[in-house]
Design an enzyme around this catalytic site. Structure first.
Site, PDB file in Angstrom:
ATOM      1  N   GLU A  44       5.867  57.629   5.427  1.00 56.61           N
ATOM      2  CA  GLU A  44       6.420  56.544   4.538  1.00 56.61           C
ATOM      3  C   GLU A  44       7.881  56.106   4.678  1.00 56.61           C
ATOM      4  O   GLU A  44       8.159  54.845   4.912  1.00 56.61           O
ATOM      5  CB  GLU A  44       6.092  56.545   3.256  1.00 56.61           C
ATOM      6  CG  GLU A  44       4.503  56.376   2.780  1.00 56.61           C
ATOM      7  CD  GLU A  44       3.702  57.637   3.231  1.00 56.61           C
ATOM      8  OE1 GLU A  44       2.485  57.701   2.868  1.00 56.61           O
ATOM      9  OE2 GLU A  44       4.287  58.836   3.416  1.00 56.61           O
ATOM     10  N   HIS A  49      -3.572  59.121  -7.184  1.00 56.40           N
ATOM     11  CA  HIS A  49      -4.203  57.768  -6.534  1.00 56.40           C
ATOM     12  C   HIS A  49      -4.357  56.811  -7.835  1.00 56.40           C
ATOM     13  O   HIS A  49      -4.918  55.946  -7.689  1.00 56.40           O
ATOM     14  CB  HIS A  49      -5.547  57.959  -5.864  1.00 56.40           C
ATOM     15  CG  HIS A  49      -5.556  58.873  -4.691  1.00 56.40           C
ATOM     16  ND1 HIS A  49      -5.402  60.301  -4.744  1.00 56.40           N
ATOM     17  CD2 HIS A  49      -5.214  58.448  -3.403  1.00 56.40           C
ATOM     18  CE1 HIS A  49      -5.296  60.778  -3.446  1.00 56.40           C
ATOM     19  NE2 HIS A  49      -5.404  59.443  -2.615  1.00 56.40           N
TER      20      HIS A  49
END
Length: 667
Positions: free
Chosen positions: A406, A473
């Site tokens: 990322e 998540h």
């Protein structure tokens, strides 16, 4: 002549370099050294605040810069003065930069070499070092996509190779065959930490093997070797785009910065490298070859000294910056007037997820320079299938699967923006943005304020709980970013808004964090305009008008509020959907609270440190005399998000909303 046995510390091979270039290499090194020596005097006099010395390393900066074409980007470090001077940046501007004056490159907002300049194709470092490597990837990617035969050179030190960004950037460049020269100045120490405590391989160049990358070791104090080898490699990379890892063996003759000193360096090591001084060795060689005469050297020194003195006087004569609050606030964002595209009356009843996909697709059709990057977004279509079918229409150059890195990809997006492109980065889940946090908050957010380089980047963040996805998540972590000046934060609740705000975010030249609640993707339908349209950022929406209480919320909170209000139709509630969290529509908030006299702020995020706290404070400071009750915040429990359904239901703010609303009404 190629010397196999020489009276110098290196072998100088000048067979393929013209005399004018040989002299220019010397003059550029000399200029860098003389400026440094003057800066050390000014540092002791208190006229500049800090200095990172590159004395003894001039050959690398000068040799690499002269090997590149003037319109090829270089991303230097704080010891690469020779890059700036070889690119012929006016010295008065450099001197003003180091004194924090307005004619520098950052309007006094940053110091040292923490700046860039498009005019000279230089992109300066940030103190976190690593992200600039990924930025170089993005710049090079833009060149490659436009089929421009250009290389990009980026510098780091041996200490910087320990950062994760180094590995991410090299991996991205290798996988995508990007024309980047990764220039590592191995000068022996990262501040005081010696190389044997930084890495456990013989050479940094050996790391290239792990990335399938060509790598070279270059004598960093031999300016001829630097120039000729980098020139040869750069020509090859322009013809055959690929990354190359270059390790320059050199030494730092002074401290990491002047206050550090060199007590940790053994004297014999300093003495050994003193004999390898790049300027004294090279000048002796040029003198012996009859290329550099005493008269020429004297002329160089006199003219450089005159240039330094003249430009210092220009810089000294410049007044100190006058603090202006309006100017400071206006320069946080790149302000531009975007054309607004009206929504059509022709609509289709589609899901939230389809609206996001449609907005992204129509933006790709609108902007030929828009690149979308993310994990599994190409043939697979992303984990939520938002980009399904995009590869067939736009190709893999524009819909790019990324490695799992990322930080490197966010930095790559920044590089694309620097090189005239737009980028959308999909985080697979908003939780994973923590791995890319540094370049977002320290590079994207601050670049425009520091040196007027905007970050034309949108980060898409599927977020939120209620789907049994557990602690990694399910976060709704918008508050991480509403705190950071320079970022815009958008969080739509409905399909029409999701499409229009996404298009607006992509059109906005500033970095935008775009939150999309996963639980809304396939559960919320709306009639959505089928054309390309946008909705202005920073404008809240009144979902319901009322007079008894204002509920201020966003994202899933809007739907929770609507559900409660459906069960209490007798309550007159003004429901405000913020839509954009930064910039915040305070005007609409204040107007509603002044009308109703009561305010409940609802967020899915945990309570402490969330945006509801700031909105509450703003209401108290600006609407206190209108309030009939304390401002109420309703948020999720102060725990990570649990997996089991009954635990998650208890965690979410929805479980407390009805009770708290009724309590506030009865206050």
């Amino acid at each position: 002549m190629n010397h196999t046995t020489t009276p110098y510390s290196f072998e100088f091979d000048n067979r393929f370099v013209s005399n004018p270039i040989l002299l220019e290499l010397f003059r550029n090194m000399l200029k860098s050294r003389m400026i440094e020596e003057k800066m050390l005097i000014l540092l002791r006099q208190g006229k500049i605040s800090k200095w990172f010395s590159g004395i003894g390393q001039e050959a690398i900066s000068v040799g690499v810069t002269m090997a590149l074409q003037p319109d090829e980007y270089i991303l230097p470090m704080h010891r690469n003065l020779g890059v700036f001077t070889t690119r012929k940046i006016p010295l008065n501007r450099l001197f003003s930069q180091w004194q924090g004056k307005a004619s520098g490159f950052t309007k006094g907002r940053d110091r040292s070499f923490h700046f860039g300049t498009q005019e000279y194709k230089i992109v300066g470092m940030i103190s976190h070092l690593g992200p600039q490597l990924g930025v170089a990837d993005g710049i090079a990617l833009a060149h490659k996509l436009r089929k421009e035969a250009k290389v990009t050179a980026v510098f780091t030190g041996e200490g910087g190779t320990s950062e994760g960004d180094f590995h991410e950037a090299l991996n991205i460049a290798s996988v995508w065959d990007l024309p980047v020269l990764f220039c590592v100045e191995n000068n022996g120490y990262g501040l005081s930490t010696p190389i044997n405590e930084q890495f456990n391989c013989k050479n940094i160049a050996d790391k290239g093997i792990g990335y399938g990358m060509e790598a070279h070791i270059i004598e960093g104090n031999n300016v001829l070797e630097v120039y000729t080898k980098v020139n040869e490699i750069a020509k090859s990379v322009r013809e055959n785009p690929r990354p190359v890892l270059l390790e320059f063996k050199t030494f730092r003759m002074r401290g990491h910065e002047e206050a550090s000193g060199t007590k940790y360096v053994p004297d014999e090591l300093l003495n050994e490298w003193a004999t390898k001084d790049p300027i004294s060795n090279y000048s002796k060689f040029l003198n012996d070859e009859g290329i550099l005469t005493k008269d020429i050297e004297t002329y160089y020194k006199d003219s450089i000294q005159a240039e330094i003195d003249e430009n210092l006087q220009i810089s000294y004569a410049e007044n100190s910056i006058v603090s202006d609050e309006t100017n400071e606030l206006n320069d946080v964002y790149y302000n531009t007037v975007n054309k607004l595209f009206k929504n059509s009356e022709s609509k289709n009843n589609i899901r939230y997820i389809d609206a996001v996909s449609e907005g992204l697709k129509q933006s790709l059709e609108k902007h030929d320079n828009l690149i979308v990057m993310g994990q599994d977004i190409a043939e697979y279509g992303g984990v939520f299938k938002i980009t399904e079918g995009f590869v067939e229409q736009f190709g893999k150059d524009r819909i790019r699967n990324t490695p799992i890195c990322e930080s490197g990809i966010v930095a790559t997006a920044m590089g694309l923006s620097i090189n005239k492109m737009k980028a959308v980065v999909e985080m697979q889940f908003s939780d994973f943005v923590s791995s890319g946090f540094n370049p977002i908050v320290n590079y994207l957010a601050k670049s425009y304020y520091r040196w007027e380089q905007n970050a034309d980047v949108v980060i898409r963040l599927p977020c939120g709980g209620g789907v049994g996805a557990g602690p990694f998540h399910s976060q709704t972590n918008e508050a991480w970013f509403t705190k950071v000046p320079g970022l815009k934060v958008v969080y739509p609740a409905f399909p029409q808004d999701a499409k229009g705000l996404l298009i607006a975010a992509i059109n906005d030249p500033n970095p935008v964090m775009f939150f999309e609640h996963k639980a809304l993707y396939r559960n919320v339908y709306q009639d959505v305009s089928d054309n390309y349209f946008d909705i202005e950022l920073g404008i809240a929406s009144v979902i319901k008008e009322g007079k008894d209480v204002s509920i201020i919320t966003y994202g899933m909170g809007v739907h929770w509020a609507l559900e409660v209000l459906e069960a209490h139709k007798d309550i007159s509630v003004e429901l405000i959907d913020l839509r954009t969290l930064s910039p915040l529509d305070t005007k609409m908030i204040y107007s509603s609270v002044k009308k109703t006299g009561k305010a409940l702020i609802l967020q899915e995020d945990t309570l402490f440190g969330g945006i509801s706290s700031d909105i509450s404070a703003l209401i108290m400071e600006n609407c206190f005399e209108y309030l009939d009750a304390p401002v109420k915040r309703v948020a999720s429990l102060e725990t990570p998000i649990p997996f089991a359904k009954n635990l998650e239901n208890q965690f979410l703010a929805k479980s407390r909303l009805e009770k708290e609303l009724l309590n506030l009404l009865s206050y």
